[in-house]
Design a protein around this motif. Structure first.
Motif, PDB file in Angstrom:
ATOM      1  N   TYR A  41      -8.637  -9.362  50.937  1.00 21.28           N
ATOM      2  CA  TYR A  41      -9.522 -10.453  51.321  1.00 21.28           C
ATOM      3  C   TYR A  41      -8.727 -11.731  51.337  1.00 21.28           C
ATOM      4  O   TYR A  41      -7.800 -11.885  50.581  1.00 21.28           O
ATOM      5  CB  TYR A  41     -10.684 -10.583  50.334  1.00 21.28           C
ATOM      6  N   PRO A  42      -9.035 -12.745  52.101  1.00 13.72           N
ATOM      7  CA  PRO A  42     -10.066 -12.695  53.133  1.00 13.72           C
ATOM      8  C   PRO A  42      -9.530 -12.062  54.413  1.00 13.72           C
ATOM      9  O   PRO A  42      -8.342 -12.150  54.705  1.00 13.72           O
ATOM     10  CB  PRO A  42     -10.424 -14.164  53.366  1.00 13.72           C
ATOM     11  N   GLN A  43     -10.385 -11.439  55.141  1.00 21.27           N
ATOM     12  CA  GLN A  43     -10.050 -10.824  56.413  1.00 21.27           C
ATOM     13  C   GLN A  43     -11.031 -11.354  57.445  1.00 21.27           C
ATOM     14  O   GLN A  43     -12.233 -11.274  57.248  1.00 21.27           O
ATOM     15  CB  GLN A  43     -10.158  -9.307  56.332  1.00 21.27           C
ATOM     16  N   LYS A  44     -10.520 -11.912  58.520  1.00 17.71           N
ATOM     17  CA  LYS A  44     -11.389 -12.464  59.550  1.00 17.71           C
ATOM     18  C   LYS A  44     -11.426 -11.494  60.722  1.00 17.71           C
ATOM     19  O   LYS A  44     -10.395 -11.088  61.228  1.00 17.71           O
ATOM     20  CB  LYS A  44     -10.881 -13.824  60.007  1.00 17.71           C
ATOM     21  N   ILE A  45     -12.640 -11.122  61.106  1.00 14.18           N
ATOM     22  CA  ILE A  45     -12.829 -10.208  62.224  1.00 14.18           C
ATOM     23  C   ILE A  45     -13.669 -10.947  63.259  1.00 14.18           C
ATOM     24  O   ILE A  45     -14.778 -11.385  62.949  1.00 14.18           O
ATOM     25  CB  ILE A  45     -13.543  -8.919  61.770  1.00 14.18           C
ATOM     26  N   THR A  46     -13.148 -11.070  64.448  1.00 15.86           N
ATOM     27  CA  THR A  46     -13.836 -11.820  65.496  1.00 15.86           C
ATOM     28  C   THR A  46     -13.946 -10.970  66.748  1.00 15.86           C
ATOM     29  O   THR A  46     -12.986 -10.340  67.164  1.00 15.86           O
ATOM     30  CB  THR A  46     -13.062 -13.115  65.827  1.00 15.86           C
TER      31      THR A  46
END
Length: 83
Positions: free
Chosen positions: A3-8
């Protein structure tokens, strides 16, 4: 998972969730709580790794999700009592 993991984007979200939801051996997650907030919905769950996660959804006028935020639940240590 780190973490953190950004998924867009739709494809990235699908790629993240597909393997977790397709497995028959273990649940993808365990729902702990769902609550309405002043701006949307807060959902607490245990990840497929058993870690606590909090997810926020905010909805637009059309009823579609316009914002999400997801991350680990950080529990603060209890403060000592000086009675």
């Amino acid at each position: 998972m780190t973490y953190p993991q950004k998924i867009t984007g739709r494809n990235a979200i699908e790629a993240y969730w597909a393997p977790k939801l397709e497995t028959k051996r273990m649940p993808a997650f365990t729902l702990d709580d769902v609550a309405l907030t002043g701006h949307g919905v807060q959902m607490d769950y245990q990840s497929y790794e058993g870690k606590p996660v909090r997810l926020y959804f905010r909805f637009g006028a059309s009823g579609k999700i316009i914002y999400t935020s997801c991350g680990p639940v950080v529990r603060r240590a209890a403060q000592p009592s000086y009675n």
